[in-house]
Structures are given as C-alpha cells and as structure tokens.
Scaffold this motif. Structure first.
Motif, short mmCIF file in Angstrom:
data_model
loop_
_atom_site.label_atom_id
_atom_site.label_comp_id
_atom_site.label_asym_id
_atom_site.label_seq_id
_atom_site.Cartn_x
_atom_site.Cartn_y
_atom_site.Cartn_z
N GLY A 16 42.08 5.94 7.38
CA GLY A 16 41.09 5.66 6.36
C GLY A 16 41.67 4.96 5.15
N SER A 17 40.84 4.81 4.14
CA SER A 17 41.22 4.09 2.93
C SER A 17 40.83 4.88 1.69
CB SER A 17 40.53 2.72 2.87
OG SER A 17 40.89 1.90 3.95
N LEU A 18 41.58 4.65 0.63
CA LEU A 18 41.27 5.17 -0.70
C LEU A 18 41.65 4.12 -1.72
CD1 LEU A 18 42.48 8.90 -0.84
CD2 LEU A 18 40.12 8.09 -1.03
N ARG A 19 40.96 4.13 -2.84
CA ARG A 19 41.30 3.23 -3.94
C ARG A 19 41.55 4.08 -5.18
NH1 ARG A 19 37.83 -0.74 -7.60
NH2 ARG A 19 39.30 -2.46 -7.92
N LEU A 20 42.78 4.04 -5.65
CA LEU A 20 43.15 4.76 -6.87
C LEU A 20 42.97 3.84 -8.07
CD1 LEU A 20 46.43 6.56 -5.74
CD2 LEU A 20 44.04 7.28 -5.45
N LEU A 86 45.79 4.62 6.06
CA LEU A 86 46.54 5.75 5.54
C LEU A 86 47.09 6.62 6.67
CD1 LEU A 86 44.30 6.54 2.49
CD2 LEU A 86 46.77 6.18 2.39
N LYS A 87 48.26 7.19 6.40
CA LYS A 87 48.95 8.04 7.36
C LYS A 87 49.17 9.41 6.73
CE LYS A 87 51.63 3.98 8.86
NZ LYS A 87 53.00 3.43 9.03
N PRO A 88 49.33 10.44 7.55
CA PRO A 88 49.61 11.77 6.97
C PRO A 88 50.83 11.77 6.05
CG PRO A 88 49.00 11.98 9.26
CD PRO A 88 49.10 10.51 8.99
N GLU A 89 51.80 10.95 6.33
CA GLU A 89 53.01 10.90 5.48
C GLU A 89 52.76 10.25 4.13
OE1 GLU A 89 52.71 9.86 8.67
OE2 GLU A 89 53.93 8.04 9.03
N VAL A 125 46.06 13.09 3.34
CA VAL A 125 45.66 12.39 4.55
C VAL A 125 45.79 13.35 5.72
CG1 VAL A 125 45.99 10.37 6.00
CG2 VAL A 125 46.50 10.25 3.54
N SER A 126 44.68 13.64 6.38
CA SER A 126 44.69 14.58 7.50
C SER A 126 44.88 13.82 8.81
CB SER A 126 43.39 15.36 7.54
OG SER A 126 42.29 14.50 7.75
#
Length: 127
Positions: A16-20, A86-89, A125-126
């Motif tokens: 997925g994606s996020l915008r900070l 996005l990755k869990p790491e 990130v799950s």
C-alpha cells in the motif's frame, strides 16, 4: 528557529501507500534543507530522503529509492514523503528534519546533518 510537525502516519497493508506531511513554522522555510528519517524499535534513527532548499535536487537511501518520493512546497511551508509499495520493514516512527547549514544534498545521510526535528509520526506496515 523552525518548528516541524509531522502527520499522515497510520496502519497500511504491505504494498500500500501513505503520504506523510511536514508542516513548518517559524523561520524562513526555504532557508532549510528538508529531510525524513525513521526509527524502528530498538534500532538507530536512519536517513530516508532529503531535498534541497528549493526542491531542485533530492537524495534517497538505497532502501527506499524508487518507492518513496520527497517533495516540498515553500509557498505552503510544507514537505511531503510519498511512500509507495510499502513493506513491513518500513515500519517505524518517521521524523521530519531541517538543516540550516549549506551542503550538497547527497551528503545528507545522518542525524548530525540536520538541526531541527519534528515529534514523529508512526507508520506501521502489516504483512
């Protein structure tokens, strides 16, 4: 002296994606190099991305290159970090930072290269 406030963190699934966002106040925003760092539990704070004072050049860590994009809008005193694939790491607290000392953008890579910090925003990130 510039004050920085981050927002936009949250929980997202892998891929997925996020915008900070980073909102700045005090000082002249264009006087500062802007950068994003992150800190995962029990790990040191690490460099993510940086952008020059007027946005002409950017610099990324190898771990996020091609997935994250840093940008800034000096008219709105804001900076952003668009995070895709996005990755869990990538799970960490993400910090916006500003540096007032002139330097080539590709040399910004450690916490000693910036001067001011926001309070951070959590990204999870799950898998």
């Amino acid at each position: 002296q510039v004050q920085l406030v981050e927002s936009g963190g949250g929980l997202v699934q892998a891929g997925g994606s996020l915008r900070l966002s980073c909102a700045a106040s005090g000082g002249r925003f264009s006087d500062y190099i802007l950068a994003w760092f992150r800190q995962a539990p029990e790990k040191e704070r690490e460099f993510v991305a940086a952008i020059t004072r007027f946005g002409a050049a950017t610099h990324y860590s190898d771990s996020v290159k091609g997935r994250f994009t840093i940008s800034r809008d000096n008219d709105k005193n804001t900076a952003h970090l668009q995070m895709n694939s996005l990755k869990p790491e990538d799970t960490a607290v993400y910090y916006c930072a500003a540096g007032g000392r002139p330097r080539p953008i590709w040399t910004v890579s450690s916490i000693s290269d910036v001067d001011y910090w926001g309070q951070g925003t959590q990204v999870t990130v799950s898998s």
